[in-house]
Design a protein around this motif. Structure first.
Motif, PDB file in Angstrom:
ATOM      1  N   ALA A 311       0.899  -1.170  -0.036  1.00 44.94           N
ATOM      2  CA  ALA A 311      -0.031  -0.052   0.036  1.00 44.94           C
ATOM      3  C   ALA A 311       1.026   1.088  -0.062  1.00 44.94           C
ATOM      4  CB  ALA A 311      -1.046   0.110   1.170  1.00 44.94           C
ATOM      5  N   GLN A 312       2.079   1.334   0.779  1.00 41.89           N
ATOM      6  CA  GLN A 312       2.936   2.375   0.983  1.00 41.89           C
ATOM      7  C   GLN A 312       3.490   2.511  -0.430  1.00 41.89           C
ATOM      8  OE1 GLN A 312       3.379   4.514   3.618  1.00 41.89           O
ATOM      9  NE2 GLN A 312       1.589   3.281   4.042  1.00 41.89           N
ATOM     10  N   LEU A 313       3.761   1.581  -1.122  1.00 45.56           N
ATOM     11  CA  LEU A 313       4.373   1.830  -2.559  1.00 45.56           C
ATOM     12  C   LEU A 313       3.227   2.343  -3.526  1.00 45.56           C
ATOM     13  CD1 LEU A 313       6.147  -1.787  -3.131  1.00 45.56           C
ATOM     14  CD2 LEU A 313       7.367   0.688  -3.018  1.00 45.56           C
ATOM     15  N   ILE A 314       2.167   1.889  -3.542  1.00 48.58           N
ATOM     16  CA  ILE A 314       1.051   2.263  -4.603  1.00 48.58           C
ATOM     17  C   ILE A 314       0.878   3.685  -4.001  1.00 48.58           C
ATOM     18  CG2 ILE A 314      -1.375   1.960  -4.901  1.00 48.58           C
ATOM     19  CD1 ILE A 314      -0.989  -1.133  -4.250  1.00 48.58           C
ATOM     20  N   LYS A 315       0.651   4.059  -2.864  1.00 51.41           N
ATOM     21  CA  LYS A 315       0.408   5.544  -2.630  1.00 51.41           C
ATOM     22  C   LYS A 315       1.518   6.497  -2.682  1.00 51.41           C
ATOM     23  CE  LYS A 315      -3.314   4.062   0.713  1.00 51.41           C
ATOM     24  NZ  LYS A 315      -3.636   4.104   2.144  1.00 51.41           N
ATOM     25  N   GLY A 316       2.812   6.061  -2.907  1.00 56.36           N
ATOM     26  CA  GLY A 316       3.904   6.670  -3.173  1.00 56.36           C
ATOM     27  C   GLY A 316       4.819   7.227  -2.082  1.00 56.36           C
ATOM     28  N   HIS A 317       4.203   6.676  -0.657  1.00 53.02           N
ATOM     29  CA  HIS A 317       4.981   6.950   0.459  1.00 53.02           C
ATOM     30  C   HIS A 317       6.359   6.384   0.528  1.00 53.02           C
ATOM     31  CE1 HIS A 317       0.671   7.753   2.243  1.00 53.02           C
ATOM     32  NE2 HIS A 317       1.104   8.735   1.410  1.00 53.02           N
ATOM     33  N   GLU A 318       6.411   5.252  -0.196  1.00 53.35           N
ATOM     34  CA  GLU A 318       7.844   4.676  -0.201  1.00 53.35           C
ATOM     35  C   GLU A 318       8.161   4.307  -1.754  1.00 53.35           C
ATOM     36  OE1 GLU A 318       8.287   1.151   1.996  1.00 53.35           O
ATOM     37  OE2 GLU A 318       7.162   1.619   3.641  1.00 53.35           O
ATOM     38  N   SER A 319       9.394   4.443  -2.326  1.00 48.91           N
ATOM     39  CA  SER A 319       9.673   4.512  -3.534  1.00 48.91           C
ATOM     40  C   SER A 319      10.270   3.237  -3.977  1.00 48.91           C
ATOM     41  CB  SER A 319      10.715   5.542  -3.819  1.00 48.91           C
ATOM     42  OG  SER A 319      11.776   5.597  -2.831  1.00 48.91           O
ATOM     43  N   GLU A 320      10.936   2.294  -3.058  1.00 47.85           N
ATOM     44  CA  GLU A 320      11.599   1.341  -3.491  1.00 47.85           C
ATOM     45  C   GLU A 320      10.997  -0.052  -2.602  1.00 47.85           C
ATOM     46  OE1 GLU A 320      14.158   0.770  -5.442  1.00 47.85           O
ATOM     47  OE2 GLU A 320      14.177   2.938  -5.899  1.00 47.85           O
ATOM     48  N   PRO A 321      10.535  -1.175  -3.490  1.00 49.69           N
ATOM     49  CA  PRO A 321       9.894  -2.431  -3.081  1.00 49.69           C
ATOM     50  C   PRO A 321      10.960  -3.126  -2.137  1.00 49.69           C
ATOM     51  CG  PRO A 321       9.865  -2.153  -5.411  1.00 49.69           C
ATOM     52  CD  PRO A 321      10.643  -1.100  -5.084  1.00 49.69           C
ATOM     53  N   LYS A 322      10.534  -3.384  -1.075  1.00 47.17           N
ATOM     54  CA  LYS A 322      11.345  -4.281  -0.105  1.00 47.17           C
ATOM     55  C   LYS A 322      11.907  -5.412  -0.909  1.00 47.17           C
ATOM     56  CE  LYS A 322      11.502  -6.213   4.602  1.00 47.17           C
ATOM     57  NZ  LYS A 322      12.329  -5.166   5.017  1.00 47.17           N
ATOM     58  N   ILE A 323      11.218  -6.251  -1.660  1.00 46.65           N
ATOM     59  CA  ILE A 323      11.754  -7.437  -2.605  1.00 46.65           C
ATOM     60  C   ILE A 323      11.225  -7.023  -3.775  1.00 46.65           C
ATOM     61  CG2 ILE A 323      11.700 -10.030  -3.072  1.00 46.65           C
ATOM     62  CD1 ILE A 323      10.527  -8.701   0.252  1.00 46.65           C
ATOM     63  N   SER A 324      12.140  -6.386  -4.842  1.00 45.58           N
ATOM     64  CA  SER A 324      11.710  -5.972  -6.031  1.00 45.58           C
ATOM     65  C   SER A 324      11.642  -7.262  -7.095  1.00 45.58           C
ATOM     66  CB  SER A 324      12.778  -5.027  -6.528  1.00 45.58           C
ATOM     67  OG  SER A 324      14.081  -5.593  -6.674  1.00 45.58           O
ATOM     68  N   GLY A 325      11.362  -6.822  -8.227  1.00 43.61           N
ATOM     69  CA  GLY A 325      11.448  -7.987  -9.291  1.00 43.61           C
ATOM     70  C   GLY A 325      12.950  -8.299  -9.498  1.00 43.61           C
ATOM     71  N   ARG A 326      13.829  -7.706  -9.353  1.00 48.33           N
ATOM     72  CA  ARG A 326      15.409  -7.843  -9.486  1.00 48.33           C
ATOM     73  C   ARG A 326      15.580  -8.997  -8.336  1.00 48.33           C
ATOM     74  NH1 ARG A 326      16.616  -7.275 -14.694  1.00 48.33           N
ATOM     75  NH2 ARG A 326      15.624  -5.351 -15.390  1.00 48.33           N
ATOM     76  N   ASP A 327      15.163  -8.517  -7.163  1.00 46.06           N
ATOM     77  CA  ASP A 327      15.372  -9.708  -6.239  1.00 46.06           C
ATOM     78  C   ASP A 327      15.124 -10.869  -6.265  1.00 46.06           C
ATOM     79  OD1 ASP A 327      16.538  -7.536  -4.531  1.00 46.06           O
ATOM     80  OD2 ASP A 327      14.838  -6.880  -3.619  1.00 46.06           O
ATOM     81  N   GLY A 328      13.634 -10.977  -6.773  1.00 47.75           N
ATOM     82  CA  GLY A 328      12.846 -12.041  -7.172  1.00 47.75           C
ATOM     83  C   GLY A 328      13.585 -12.883  -8.272  1.00 47.75           C
ATOM     84  N   LEU A 329      14.404 -12.035  -9.303  1.00 50.47           N
ATOM     85  CA  LEU A 329      15.269 -13.012 -10.052  1.00 50.47           C
ATOM     86  C   LEU A 329      16.356 -13.551  -9.635  1.00 50.47           C
ATOM     87  CD1 LEU A 329      14.863 -10.356 -13.240  1.00 50.47           C
ATOM     88  CD2 LEU A 329      14.178 -12.573 -13.484  1.00 50.47           C
ATOM     89  N   GLU A 330      17.033 -12.955  -8.682  1.00 49.10           N
ATOM     90  CA  GLU A 330      17.964 -13.511  -7.854  1.00 49.10           C
ATOM     91  C   GLU A 330      17.863 -14.902  -7.347  1.00 49.10           C
ATOM     92  OE1 GLU A 330      21.408 -12.324  -8.069  1.00 49.10           O
ATOM     93  OE2 GLU A 330      20.591 -10.876  -9.475  1.00 49.10           O
ATOM     94  N   ALA A 331      16.866 -14.931  -6.545  1.00 49.84           N
ATOM     95  CA  ALA A 331      16.269 -16.241  -5.956  1.00 49.84           C
ATOM     96  C   ALA A 331      16.193 -17.291  -7.033  1.00 49.84           C
ATOM     97  CB  ALA A 331      15.291 -16.030  -5.138  1.00 49.84           C
ATOM     98  N   LEU A 332      15.440 -17.053  -8.193  1.00 52.79           N
ATOM     99  CA  LEU A 332      15.095 -17.762  -9.236  1.00 52.79           C
ATOM    100  C   LEU A 332      16.292 -18.387  -9.808  1.00 52.79           C
ATOM    101  CD1 LEU A 332      12.759 -19.058 -10.908  1.00 52.79           C
ATOM    102  CD2 LEU A 332      12.723 -17.169 -12.242  1.00 52.79           C
ATOM    103  N   ARG A 333      17.356 -17.117 -10.209  1.00 55.60           N
ATOM    104  CA  ARG A 333      18.471 -17.828 -10.766  1.00 55.60           C
ATOM    105  C   ARG A 333      19.347 -18.938 -10.120  1.00 55.60           C
ATOM    106  NH1 ARG A 333      19.130 -12.111 -11.897  1.00 55.60           N
ATOM    107  NH2 ARG A 333      19.390 -11.642 -14.174  1.00 55.60           N
ATOM    108  N   LEU A 334      19.090 -18.742  -8.764  1.00 56.53           N
ATOM    109  CA  LEU A 334      19.789 -19.665  -7.871  1.00 56.53           C
ATOM    110  C   LEU A 334      19.070 -20.982  -8.046  1.00 56.53           C
ATOM    111  CD1 LEU A 334      21.777 -20.522  -5.680  1.00 56.53           C
ATOM    112  CD2 LEU A 334      20.523 -19.572  -3.868  1.00 56.53           C
ATOM    113  N   VAL A 335      17.817 -21.180  -8.215  1.00 55.61           N
ATOM    114  CA  VAL A 335      17.206 -22.087  -7.987  1.00 55.61           C
ATOM    115  C   VAL A 335      17.498 -22.799  -9.547  1.00 55.61           C
ATOM    116  CG1 VAL A 335      14.802 -23.390  -8.539  1.00 55.61           C
ATOM    117  CG2 VAL A 335      15.205 -21.517  -6.595  1.00 55.61           C
TER     118      VAL A 335
END
Length: 360
Positions: A311-335
Motif C-alpha cells: 500500500a505504501q508503494l502504491i500511494k507513493g509513500h515508499e519508492s523502493e520495493p522491499k523485494i523487487s522484481g530484480r530480487d525475485g530474479l536472484e532467487a530464481l537464478r539460484l534455483v
C-alpha cells in the motif's frame, strides 16, 4: 501512484491455498478493499461471498478501472501472462514467488514493469519477519565474528490432498525447489550475498512424480560462506522455517529453528535467534564451554506486513520495493542453477546481477 486516503481496490487472481490467505488478509487490511477474486473454479463463490466481493472466472471479466492493484497467486507458469495483463490495466502488482517460472520470463515481466515505472512487488514474505532483520544485523555487524557456514533443513510431509488439489504440483512447475526452496534461496542471497557456485542432487523416489520431492544442495558464496540445504516435502519433521515461525496456518508450529549459522566467534539458530558464544566471553575454541541466550523479537503476520508495504508503494509513500522484481530474479537464478547442477552432476556457476552482500 495513488495519493488517496481511501482503501485501494484490489483484485486477487488465483484463489488456491496462498491466494485465499492473501484475499482474507486484504479483506481485513485497512489500506485495501478487496473488489474481485478471479478464479475459474465456481466454488470460489463461497470465498467471495464470505469477503463481500465479486467473483470472475477470467481477468477479462473485471473492468480495468474497477481496481488499482492486483495480487497474482496463480500457478508459476501463469505469472508472466497474468502479470502483463495487470500491467496493461495499469495495476500495481504483487506477484507471488517465484516471480515467474523461468528467469527469461521473469526478466520480461520485471523489465515491462520497470519501463512503465509501476510497482512490482515479489511475494517473498519472509523478509518481513523482524527475525530476518536481526539476523542481518548479526551477520553484517560481525557481532559473532566472520560468517563461515550455514546449514539448513526444510523438511515437511505435504498431504496427498495438496497434490490432488493441484495436478500442476506434480509437474515441472511444481516441486519443492521452485515452490519452497525459492524462499530459502531468497533469504540465503539476502543474508550472505551472491552465490558463486552450487552442487546438487535431487530425487523423486518418495513420491514417484515427474518433479523432485527431495534435494541436497551445497553452495559457495562470493563472501566465502559455505552452506548446505536438505530439502524434502515427503518427510514428517519439525524442521522448516514455517514450523519455526508459525507464519503459515496450514503448517503446524513447532518453534524449532531450521537454520544453523556458524561464525568465528559464535553461532546462532534461525529464525529462533538462539545465540551461542564462549561461556567466559573469551575468543573460545572447541575445548571451552559455551553459553546461550535467545534474542526476543516481535511476532508478526508477514502477509499483513507485506500488504502494508504494498500500500505504501502504491500511494507513493515508499519508492523502493522491499523485494523487487530484480530480487525475485536472484532467487530464481539460484534455483535454476541448482536444477542445472543436479542434472549435470557437476559444480555449476550461478549467474547474478548483485554487486554487494547483505542486501536484506
Amino acid at each position: 501512484m495513488h495519493n488517496r486516503t481511501d482503501p485501494i481496490r484490489l483484485a486477487v487472481i488465483g484463489a488456491g491455498l496462498v491466494g485465499q490467505r492473501h484475499a482474507r488478509n486484504a479483506a481485513a487490511h485497512p489500506d485495501f478493499e478487496i473488489a474481485w477474486i478471479v478464479d475459474p473454479d465456481p466454488t470460489r463463490q463461497l470465498l467471495a461471498d464470505e469477503l463481500g466481493c465479486r467473483l470472475a472466472k477470467r481477468l477479462e471479466d473485471v473492468p480495468a478501472k474497477d481496481c488499482a492493484a492486483a495480487i497474482v497467486a496463480t500457478p508459476n507458469a501463469d505469472h508472466l501472462p497474468t502479470g502483463l495483463k495487470c500491467l496493461d490495466r495499469n495495476w500495481s502488482t504483487l506477484v507471488e514467488k517465484p516471480v515467474a517460472d523461468t528467469v527469461d520470463n521473469g526478466e520480461r515481466l520485471v523489465a515491462a514493469f520497470e519501463a512503465r515505472r509501476l510497482p512490482l512487488l515479489v511475494g517473498h514474505h519472509r523478509r518481513y519477519h523482524p527475525s530476518v532483520d536481526k539476523a542481518k544485523e548479526i551477520i553484517s555487524s560481525q557481532t559473532l565474528g566472520t560468517p563461515v557456514s550455514a546449514s539448513l533443513i526444510w523438511a515437511v510431509r505435504k498431504p496427498d490432498s495438496y497434490f490432488e488439489a493441484g495436478a500442476w504440483r506434480r509437474d515441472k512447475d511444481g516441486g519443492p525447489l521452485l515452490i519452497n526452496f525459492i524462499h530459502e534461496a531468497d533469504l540465503l542471497v539476502g543474508l550472505f550475498g551472491p552465490v558463486q557456485e552450487v552442487q546438487a542432487m535431487v530425487s523423486s523416489h518418495a513420491r514417484g512424480s515427474l518433479i523432485e520431492d527431495s534435494a541436497a544442495i551445497l553452495m559457495r558464496f562470493a563472501s566465502g560462506v559455505m552452506a548446505t540445504v536438505m530439502l524434502t516435502d515427503a518427510a514428517l519433521t519439525p524442521w522448516s522455517f514455517e514450523g519455526a515461525s508459525g507464519e503459515n496456518p496450514t503448517i503446524a508450529e513447532t518453534g524449532v529453528s531450521s537454520w544453523r549459522i556458524g561464525c568465528t566467534a559464535g553461532s546462532f539458530e534461525f529464525p529462533g535467534l538462539r545465540i551461542w558464544t564462549d561461556a567466559k566471553d573469551a575468543e573460545g575454541d572447541w575445548s571451552r564451554p559455551l553459553k546461550d541466550h535467545t534474542v526476543q523479537v516481535a511476532k508478526v503476520d508477514p502477509l499483513h506486513e507485506q500488504l502494508t508495504h504494498f500500500a505504501q508503494l502504491i500511494k507513493g509513500h515508499e519508492s523502493e520495493p522491499k523485494i523487487s522484481g530484480r530480487d525475485g530474479l536472484e532467487a530464481l537464478r539460484l534455483v535454476e542453477a541448482v536444477r542445472a547442477a543436479a542434472q549435470s552432476g557437476r559444480p555449476t556457476p550461478v549467474a547474478t546481477t548483485q554487486t554487494k552482500a547483505n542486501v536484506v
